[in-house]
Design an enzyme around this catalytic site. Sequence first.
Site, PDB file in Angstrom:
ATOM      1  N   HIS A  72       0.818  -1.264  -0.036  1.00  0.00           N
ATOM      2  CA  HIS A  72      -0.107   0.046   0.010  1.00  0.00           C
ATOM      3  C   HIS A  72       0.905   1.018   0.001  1.00  0.00           C
ATOM      4  O   HIS A  72       1.776   1.496   1.007  1.00  0.00           O
ATOM      5  CB  HIS A  72      -0.705  -0.123   1.431  1.00  0.00           C
ATOM      6  CG  HIS A  72      -2.253  -0.888   1.020  1.00  0.00           C
ATOM      7  ND1 HIS A  72      -3.261  -0.719   1.808  1.00  0.00           N
ATOM      8  CD2 HIS A  72      -2.451  -1.895   0.249  1.00  0.00           C
ATOM      9  CE1 HIS A  72      -4.071  -1.536   1.515  1.00  0.00           C
ATOM     10  NE2 HIS A  72      -3.681  -2.024   0.681  1.00  0.00           N
ATOM     11  N   TYR A 201      -9.349   5.623   7.357  1.00  0.00           N
ATOM     12  CA  TYR A 201      -9.559   5.823   8.839  1.00  0.00           C
ATOM     13  C   TYR A 201     -10.674   7.218   9.034  1.00  0.00           C
ATOM     14  O   TYR A 201     -10.538   7.948   8.078  1.00  0.00           O
ATOM     15  CB  TYR A 201      -8.361   6.392   9.390  1.00  0.00           C
ATOM     16  CG  TYR A 201      -7.157   5.499   9.589  1.00  0.00           C
ATOM     17  CD1 TYR A 201      -7.048   4.599  10.804  1.00  0.00           C
ATOM     18  CD2 TYR A 201      -6.233   5.137   8.633  1.00  0.00           C
ATOM     19  CE1 TYR A 201      -6.047   3.499  10.885  1.00  0.00           C
ATOM     20  CE2 TYR A 201      -5.280   4.068   8.793  1.00  0.00           C
ATOM     21  CZ  TYR A 201      -5.222   3.452  10.101  1.00  0.00           C
ATOM     22  OH  TYR A 201      -4.095   2.384  10.239  1.00  0.00           O
ATOM     23  N   PRO A 293      -4.560   0.317  18.642  1.00  0.00           N
ATOM     24  CA  PRO A 293      -4.334  -0.170  17.324  1.00  0.00           C
ATOM     25  C   PRO A 293      -4.345   0.718  16.108  1.00  0.00           C
ATOM     26  O   PRO A 293      -4.104   0.554  15.036  1.00  0.00           O
ATOM     27  CB  PRO A 293      -5.434  -1.349  17.057  1.00  0.00           C
ATOM     28  CG  PRO A 293      -6.449  -0.786  17.965  1.00  0.00           C
ATOM     29  CD  PRO A 293      -5.753  -0.279  19.202  1.00  0.00           C
ATOM     30  N   LYS A 297       0.816  -0.155  15.077  1.00  0.00           N
ATOM     31  CA  LYS A 297       2.134  -0.055  15.454  1.00  0.00           C
ATOM     32  C   LYS A 297       2.435  -1.306  16.480  1.00  0.00           C
ATOM     33  O   LYS A 297       3.722  -1.705  16.676  1.00  0.00           O
ATOM     34  CB  LYS A 297       2.317   1.141  16.322  1.00  0.00           C
ATOM     35  CG  LYS A 297       2.403   2.387  15.522  1.00  0.00           C
ATOM     36  CD  LYS A 297       3.350   2.192  14.474  1.00  0.00           C
ATOM     37  CE  LYS A 297       3.305   3.234  13.317  1.00  0.00           C
ATOM     38  NZ  LYS A 297       4.200   2.817  12.182  1.00  0.00           N
ATOM     39  N   TYR A 385       4.210   6.589  10.137  1.00  0.00           N
ATOM     40  CA  TYR A 385       3.081   5.375   9.454  1.00  0.00           C
ATOM     41  C   TYR A 385       3.743   4.191   8.964  1.00  0.00           C
ATOM     42  O   TYR A 385       3.815   3.154   9.241  1.00  0.00           O
ATOM     43  CB  TYR A 385       2.072   5.924   8.426  1.00  0.00           C
ATOM     44  CG  TYR A 385       0.805   4.863   8.457  1.00  0.00           C
ATOM     45  CD1 TYR A 385      -0.228   4.932   9.287  1.00  0.00           C
ATOM     46  CD2 TYR A 385       0.910   4.138   7.442  1.00  0.00           C
ATOM     47  CE1 TYR A 385      -1.252   4.239   9.088  1.00  0.00           C
ATOM     48  CE2 TYR A 385      -0.043   3.267   7.330  1.00  0.00           C
ATOM     49  CZ  TYR A 385      -1.394   3.196   8.087  1.00  0.00           C
ATOM     50  OH  TYR A 385      -2.425   2.423   7.996  1.00  0.00           O
TER      51      TYR A 385
END
Length: 390
Positions: A72, A201, A293, A297, A385
């Site tokens: 991704h 998200y 979550p 991580k 990220y």
Amino acid sequence: MRTQVAIIGAGPSGLLLSQLLHLKGIDCFVLEQRSPEYVLSRIRAGVLEQGMVNMLEQAGVAERMHKEGLPHDGFAISVGDTRLRIDLKGLTGGSNVMVYGQTEVTRDLMDAHTARGAQVIYEAADVQPHDFDTASPRVTYQKDGVTHEIACDFICGCDGYHGVSRASVPKSAITEFEKIYPFGWLGILSYVKPCDHELIYSNHARGFALASMRSNTLSRYYIQVPLSDKAENWSDEAIWDELKIRLGEEAAANMETGPSIEKSIAPLRSFVAEPLRFGRLMLAGDAGHIVPPTGAKGLNLAASDIHYLSEALVEYYGEKSNAGIDNYSQKALARIWKAERFSWWMTSLLHQFPELGAFNARMQLADMDYLAHSKAAQISLAENYVGLPF
């Protein structure tokens, strides 16, 4: 029985450590309280940082991941009416993440251990570390009603938050930091096509939602719910309806629905134990820290622990040096706290905190507006990220 390194816990952390040490000629023995089937049944993380991908390659267990995993290059994030795609690859100069479930990582590591006839004992009862404050640590366990003892040089506790390793440390020798969030994630796993090719998200007025996946045919979705809620109170239809509202019209239009194959509520907490080394006992992964979550991580942070710990043990046996062992806790904790900060920040941005009221809602909107209009802010989000360097 004697080994060089006794590893408590045969989840991905313990098995990855065992595999890396084996490749360097270091003898290991792995003990696991549960059965292999139980270990594989735990539905957990699915987003791997580049650092963990590299470690799986180093361990020789990355072939299936590269065939079946989904690279991704970005993800979407929305707060209020603002939706933004974070271009991970463009913002970080080429880094991305790999979507590949923790279950599959664990299966690949198990297969590697089976292929080489590694010493892994499942359903080991009453596992206990002893004398780790001396030069002669040992671990005892019971199997089929018989008590066994393993003498070793080091004990590595990779047995999770509720495991025996951290619990065996005197309370006076450890400091624990914890934040409990007032909500949980209700997750649903279903054999349906993902509603988007990347993760979404979302912070909606009704609460957080996440559209994720494990493959092109297996989707994982989450919604924020009160801690007092129960998964059995939610029908599949009610979860799908809530997801369509919280994720927005575009995601709803592309969302396939189907029966759940797993449905559960996970509480959210931030937790760190300091230090991570107690004589010849070292903690790694969830045994030493927990992150929410949000931001994916948990498994990746465990991998960075294993990176530092495996290098320290290789240095000890290869160069007869204690430097890596002595610095393990400090090195690991420096990265752990950065990941804790990032997960806390994403959780604060993306969830409804009713007790904080209108002020917090305005702060979230301001934070999102800044993120949408600042490339520097986007770069900071992207580099965290994809994973900070080890």
